[in-house]
Design a protein around this motif. Sequence first.
Motif, PDB file in Angstrom:
ATOM      1  N   THR A  58       0.835  -1.200   0.000  1.00  0.00           N
ATOM      2  CA  THR A  58       0.000   0.000   0.000  1.00  0.00           C
ATOM      3  C   THR A  58       0.870   1.250   0.000  1.00  0.00           C
ATOM      4  OG1 THR A  58      -0.137  -0.013   2.419  1.00  0.00           O
ATOM      5  CG2 THR A  58      -1.856  -1.192   1.196  1.00  0.00           C
ATOM      6  N   ASP A  59       0.297   2.345  -0.474  1.00  0.00           N
ATOM      7  CA  ASP A  59       1.014   3.614  -0.500  1.00  0.00           C
ATOM      8  C   ASP A  59       0.029   4.736  -0.212  1.00  0.00           C
ATOM      9  OD1 ASP A  59       3.198   5.301  -0.747  1.00  0.00           O
ATOM     10  OD2 ASP A  59       3.887   4.375  -2.609  1.00  0.00           O
ATOM     11  N   ASP A  60       0.554   5.918   0.074  1.00  0.00           N
ATOM     12  CA  ASP A  60      -0.328   7.058   0.335  1.00  0.00           C
ATOM     13  C   ASP A  60      -0.507   7.856  -0.952  1.00  0.00           C
ATOM     14  OD1 ASP A  60       2.113   8.323   0.041  1.00  0.00           O
ATOM     15  OD2 ASP A  60       1.855   9.632   1.774  1.00  0.00           O
ATOM     16  N   SER A  61      -1.243   8.969  -0.840  1.00  0.00           N
ATOM     17  CA  SER A  61      -1.555   9.762  -2.030  1.00  0.00           C
ATOM     18  C   SER A  61      -0.314  10.398  -2.643  1.00  0.00           C
ATOM     19  CB  SER A  61      -2.570  10.854  -1.677  1.00  0.00           C
ATOM     20  OG  SER A  61      -2.037  11.732  -0.676  1.00  0.00           O
ATOM     21  N   GLY A  62       0.731  10.578  -1.854  1.00  0.00           N
ATOM     22  CA  GLY A  62       1.969  11.151  -2.370  1.00  0.00           C
ATOM     23  C   GLY A  62       2.991  10.122  -2.779  1.00  0.00           C
ATOM     24  N   PHE A  63       2.605   8.844  -2.733  1.00  0.00           N
ATOM     25  CA  PHE A  63       3.486   7.740  -3.127  1.00  0.00           C
ATOM     26  C   PHE A  63       4.788   7.726  -2.326  1.00  0.00           C
ATOM     27  CE2 PHE A  63       1.072   9.163  -6.915  1.00  0.00           C
ATOM     28  CZ  PHE A  63       0.252   8.047  -7.076  1.00  0.00           C
ATOM     29  N   LYS A  64       4.672   7.945  -1.033  1.00  0.00           N
ATOM     30  CA  LYS A  64       5.888   8.021  -0.215  1.00  0.00           C
ATOM     31  C   LYS A  64       6.625   6.684  -0.142  1.00  0.00           C
ATOM     32  CE  LYS A  64       4.639  10.032   3.706  1.00  0.00           C
ATOM     33  NZ  LYS A  64       3.294  10.623   3.582  1.00  0.00           N
ATOM     34  N   ARG A  83       4.013  13.230 -14.960  1.00  0.00           N
ATOM     35  CA  ARG A  83       2.634  13.684 -14.811  1.00  0.00           C
ATOM     36  C   ARG A  83       2.579  15.208 -14.925  1.00  0.00           C
ATOM     37  NH1 ARG A  83       1.578  12.644  -8.350  1.00  0.00           N
ATOM     38  NH2 ARG A  83      -0.149  14.094  -8.682  1.00  0.00           N
ATOM     39  N   GLN A 130       5.566  15.457   2.522  1.00  0.00           N
ATOM     40  CA  GLN A 130       5.686  14.609   1.331  1.00  0.00           C
ATOM     41  C   GLN A 130       7.089  14.624   0.723  1.00  0.00           C
ATOM     42  OE1 GLN A 130       3.761  12.406   0.015  1.00  0.00           O
ATOM     43  NE2 GLN A 130       1.900  12.759   1.206  1.00  0.00           N
ATOM     44  N   ASP A 162       8.323   9.594  -8.254  1.00  0.00           N
ATOM     45  CA  ASP A 162       6.887   9.422  -8.492  1.00  0.00           C
ATOM     46  C   ASP A 162       6.673   8.287  -9.494  1.00  0.00           C
ATOM     47  OD1 ASP A 162       4.173  10.046  -9.838  1.00  0.00           O
ATOM     48  OD2 ASP A 162       4.211  11.467  -8.171  1.00  0.00           O
TER      49      ASP A 162
END
Length: 815
Positions: free
Chosen positions: A608-614, A764, A666, A759
């Motif tokens: 799993t990862d967070d919205s910032g792809f940490k 992007r 982030q 990222d």
Amino acid sequence: MTTFTNIPRQVDDLLEQWNATLSRRTFLKGSGLLVVSVGAAAVAGPFAAGASAQVVGLSAGAQSAKVEGANAGPYPDPDFRQLDSWIVIHENNTATFYVGKTDCGQGTGTAFRQMMSDELDIAYDKTSCIMGSTDTTVDQGGSGGSDAIQTDGWPMRRVAAEARRVLLEMASARFAVPVDQLAVSDGVITVKADSSRKASYGELIGGKRFNVTLTGNNVDATTGVAKVKPVQALEIVGQSPQRYDIPAKVDGSLKWAVDVKVPGMVHARNVKPPVAGAKVIGIDDSSVRSLPGFIKVVSKGNYVAVVCEREEQAVKAARQLKVDWQKPPASPFPTSEDLYTYMRSATPTSKQAPAVKGNPDAALAGAAKIVEAEYDVPFQGHTAFAPAHALADPSNGQMTIYSNDMKSYGMRSGVAQFLGMPRDKVRVVWMEGPQGYGRTAADDAGFEAAYLAKEIGRPVRVQWMRHEETGWDTKGPAFTFKIRGGLDAEGKLIALDYNAQAADYCHVGYNEADTVLIAQLMGTRRATPAAGSAGTPSDMYDIPNKRTASQVVSLPLVWETPLRTGNLRDPNGPQVTFAAESFIDEMAAAANADPVAFRLQLLTAGTTDDSGFKRARSIAVVKAAADAFGWDARPSPKPLDPSTSLGAGTGTILTGRGIAYSFRNQTVVAEIAEVEVNRRTGHVWVKRLVCAHDCGLVINPEALRRTIEGGMLHSLSRALHEEVRFDAEKTTGVDWISHPSLRHTDAPARIDVVLVNGDPNPNRPDLPHYGAGETVCKPLIAAVANAIFDATGVRLRRVPFRDARVLAALKAARV
């Protein structure tokens, strides 16, 4: 060059031509944004022939407040919902940007210009930037939390994009063609079908107002109709134009906050308690009354100051003034030698509810190997090169404070509350200076200057002495840690139990009227001290069973103490990461695993990862740092050469490398330190540093690299030298000898910075830009500790790594 002291000579010349009868004070009171100059080009437009007589750039809200409110003060809040509060276009086709931030030396002003120039479609060298003065720029909070680019950069980009949209609409009306048939470049709009038909921004609006209302519930949400450009359309972002602030710093022409002079200015020095918690019993004014230049002794409660005509007179008077002090009945704190024992036995004033994943107790009970360790980090100060200072001018019933405090807007509000003045009669003019990166004594000096200026009715300049800056500046809290970890039979980390304590009770905030030092000494204080915090590790390791807990403890003396705590750069981050990443290294050693491989296994164990792809970006920076360093995969410690064994008489220098990783918000970083340890003296030289840094979209690569280098050196000083020492009644570090900091001889021979875009979709169009500076501070101390262990096999669990401490550890281990 941004100048904030007095009206520049170019403006004086313009004023004389425009109206020889206009007084300097009248101009200051009525000119709004033009109080601050960026050179003649930035101000020539409004005063040029044919220009509008209105004050260009003053927000509509501020101007209407001056007109509508007969009793309104001279400094209304610029309205962030007015485009004119952010951008002024001049007739010579240049632009001035007004932003509510401050620059602590990292070049953020240059970055703001790049972002806004790109969105506005104007050449960078045709722009200038004004920052941080509360009456001329919208309130974006000043500096703090590495949020300038990450948070505040977005409204700056959006308002610049909106200005571009409005200018295109103006050109569309002028040329009677649709906007999509227009092209814009470097501030000139051209009809695509006929390049001879064109108009510059200056021709369209120079010297006039936009009169465009923006939307947004708060300043961070400020926006217009226009959208910001995709990353691929940005041309100035990603380049490295020369920072506009550097030349004047190099040639000595910059006017720092410490340089401000105004007519009628006098000087003050305070007289601090000789021991913490001491009370004033009596003051003998006659001991200084006959001194040349003496004006007044000002005192209230335990606050004492001497005001004189000249600075050296104030210094002498403060030293000579006879004050009868009464010591407190009990010791205000333990000695620095006894600090950690005290903290571990103290009853917490507050606890953070543990965060629990899985069943750590059961996992530890069934672990094949358990490791336990305790770590200690002392109080550390800001160690500014120059002591805190400020000047306050109370002329004409208002109050102007010249300060380098990085949160000028908070100072304005706090001083107004402290003095009982309306906010619109108080302004803070931000200028560059040494206090920065946290809650420094610049807050305290600003309040002192304002109080004294109001008391005597003249401009007062306050400056602390060196021993006061070192002794009484706010401190980053001391920490103790206890961590346990368990490995399974395959050497995998299956359980972690983290517990931290911080001596952070009564943590003082920024520019609080009831916690600044002068308020404390006067006896003004809030009913309940701030709870403080301890913090937990910032990593993306996937550990199936984990518990993190933290608590805060108090020293005996809560108020009027030189051990008052406040934010030090990356608050709690270096302390927490030192313990957490040292312990991960200890677990890797217990598993006989390579430190990099061990971390990558923990990072890749989860999906799993967070919205910032940490998580993905954490993996990327660890790999990038290892590749840049040329990491040789092996367990730590490094096998000792036989010639370095005890008593061999040769092989004095031991070498090693260590890694540590963390994130803040982030932004993700991994750092590697290469050290040389002298086993005869205990001296540690960090020979090389490597930082892999991912802050998303990079605005100015060169400035970012220098920011990273500076942050690493700051943390290196905290790793090797900095510790607040004290006996049972006062701090004992008073100068650069008793409280050492990083020296030129400590500087690494090489620093490598790798800018990473980890990222998953690196191209992007909406790649975010994150804050860069503070994250760098987190892993450095741990990386150095891990490198020392790799070199010597000795684990240092107490900061700093001064020669004597290292040598004692080496001798105890017979290295």
